[in-house]
Design a protein around this motif. Sequence first.
Motif, PDB file in Angstrom:
ATOM      1  N   ILE A 137       0.832  -1.205   0.000  1.00  0.00           N
ATOM      2  CA  ILE A 137       0.000   0.000   0.000  1.00  0.00           C
ATOM      3  C   ILE A 137       0.865   1.253   0.000  1.00  0.00           C
ATOM      4  O   ILE A 137       0.604   2.209  -0.738  1.00  0.00           O
ATOM      5  CB  ILE A 137      -0.957  -0.005   1.212  1.00  0.00           C
ATOM      6  CG1 ILE A 137      -1.945  -1.169   1.102  1.00  0.00           C
ATOM      7  CG2 ILE A 137      -1.717   1.318   1.318  1.00  0.00           C
ATOM      8  CD1 ILE A 137      -2.828  -1.367   2.318  1.00  0.00           C
ATOM      9  N   VAL A 187       0.830   4.424  -3.172  1.00  0.00           N
ATOM     10  CA  VAL A 187       0.143   5.703  -2.939  1.00  0.00           C
ATOM     11  C   VAL A 187       0.505   6.698  -4.035  1.00  0.00           C
ATOM     12  O   VAL A 187       1.677   6.867  -4.383  1.00  0.00           O
ATOM     13  CB  VAL A 187       0.512   6.279  -1.555  1.00  0.00           C
ATOM     14  CG1 VAL A 187       0.002   7.713  -1.416  1.00  0.00           C
ATOM     15  CG2 VAL A 187      -0.050   5.411  -0.450  1.00  0.00           C
ATOM     16  N   ASN A 202      -5.136   8.131  -5.368  1.00  0.00           N
ATOM     17  CA  ASN A 202      -5.699   7.284  -4.318  1.00  0.00           C
ATOM     18  C   ASN A 202      -5.340   7.719  -2.899  1.00  0.00           C
ATOM     19  O   ASN A 202      -5.623   6.998  -1.940  1.00  0.00           O
ATOM     20  CB  ASN A 202      -5.265   5.831  -4.523  1.00  0.00           C
ATOM     21  CG  ASN A 202      -3.750   5.673  -4.553  1.00  0.00           C
ATOM     22  OD1 ASN A 202      -3.030   6.300  -3.784  1.00  0.00           O
ATOM     23  ND2 ASN A 202      -3.249   4.825  -5.449  1.00  0.00           N
ATOM     24  N   TYR A 252      -6.530   5.229   0.198  1.00  0.00           N
ATOM     25  CA  TYR A 252      -5.607   4.209   0.687  1.00  0.00           C
ATOM     26  C   TYR A 252      -5.396   4.210   2.205  1.00  0.00           C
ATOM     27  O   TYR A 252      -5.220   3.139   2.798  1.00  0.00           O
ATOM     28  CB  TYR A 252      -4.271   4.330  -0.049  1.00  0.00           C
ATOM     29  CG  TYR A 252      -4.243   3.524  -1.337  1.00  0.00           C
ATOM     30  CD1 TYR A 252      -5.409   3.273  -2.047  1.00  0.00           C
ATOM     31  CD2 TYR A 252      -3.058   2.999  -1.847  1.00  0.00           C
ATOM     32  CE1 TYR A 252      -5.393   2.554  -3.235  1.00  0.00           C
ATOM     33  CE2 TYR A 252      -3.037   2.267  -3.030  1.00  0.00           C
ATOM     34  CZ  TYR A 252      -4.202   2.052  -3.712  1.00  0.00           C
ATOM     35  OH  TYR A 252      -4.197   1.318  -4.870  1.00  0.00           O
TER      36      TYR A 252
END
Length: 500
Positions: free
Chosen positions: A142, A146, A150, A154
């Motif tokens: 994740i 980024v 998003n 996220y």
Amino acid sequence: MIPGAHLPPLRAVRALSAQLCPSRHLCSGGSRNGGESPPVQSNGDGVREGEEVVSGLDAGRFPREMLLRLPPPGGRPESDDGENCSPGHGQRRQFFEDVRLEADRIFRILLQDGPGFSARQALDEMRPKVSNALVRKVLFRIVVSVDSVNRERYPKLAYKFFVWAGQQEGYRHDTSMYNLVMKVFSECGEVKAMWRLFEEMAEKGLPVSARTFHLLICTSGKVGLRRRLVERFIKLSTFSYRPFRNAFNAILHTLLTIEQYSLIEWVHEKMILEGHSPDVLTYNIVMRAKYMLGKLDQFHRLLDEMGKNGLTPDLHTYNLLLHVLGKGDKPLAALNLLNYMSDVGCVPNVLHFTNLIDGLGRAGNLEACKYFFDEMVKKGCEPDVVCYTVMITSYVAAGKFEEAQRFFDDMLVRGHLPNVYTYNSMIRGLCTVGEFDKAFATLKDMDSHGCTPNFSVYSSLVSRLRNAGKDSHANNVIKYMTDKGHYLHLLSRFGGYKRC
């Protein structure tokens, strides 16, 4: 550390630097910049803090912190990914491959979360074996994904997974997992969420690492808030760097990496007031801060104090001293210090010579730069791309592009590939001599060799083209930048440009 080594007395170094010598290029009475103090641009803390575009003679130079670097306290910094298995261990490789595949599945499930689909329910049905390795891999996935599109979504997905994982039987989050979620929040500007996680760590009694402090301090923009944060970390019994001197050093090192020099002074004062004795790392950091703030008298007092306290200078202390002597245009004193280093068994390496040459280049003493470059080669130190770039930049800044070109050619012959700073200096030099077409060609050549130009390269080239009245050429550079998809968020800095 160098057993038995002592710095030459400070007054002796000063006396040596003031002596006259027959060769003009090896001795100078003062800086061509008008003194030893480095120029410091102000922000809210009274110092420069990571400007992307630099103008003037220092444009295109390596940032000082890249050259005058220090090792983090406690050894290697905490890893975000943690997959440091030996390639010879087949079972471990298979384990991490299985973890990676499982993490990919979880990441895809999280991306589907929304109306009509419950990621939590899907994870319950999937029933993965939750471990530190799996949680780390998902969160790291994740973090690296980024982007501007998003960054609002996220953090919620990361926290949803984090909460779900923490509720699984047989698993508990450790400090590194909290740090990874904080990293997601930091990338997305979720400062309040970071503080809530920090409070949760404190409630659970989890050890707080230097990484935790680094993440929080970097997102706490106001000086007052940063000071309160430092106060709190100093008092935390769970701050994992103990004894207290190590905790202070971890904080000081982080402040150095984000160029908070005034705050370093304040933390150092608190350290002394609370009765904690500084070590060599402490002195190196604080002396660096004093130098960057232009407080040379305090810098020299700390150097004297270090010797009186029986502390032996290390490679990094000498590195800083050589740069200061170079920037102060004191080549004779630097030569004596290099000889002294060799006498006490601390043989100067390419980084020492590079920092000295960088300082002399900033002072404008090119003859001394060339002398020490040749001396370095004679002593068997192979110049690297950083050293060549420092030489090239110094000659470009002095308007001597032909000499810079010779160093660039020699660098290529020796098999060293140019980096973004090298290219930036060459582009600036080509603009200086009016070779604008070659400058643009160099920009394209740079990109084609996998060396992505930073915004400073584009900005410098556009500015010089406009100053030369070549607006259409400048617009071509901006169009090239936008076509490549580089720095679109900074396009507004090119005033007057309209994208077709």
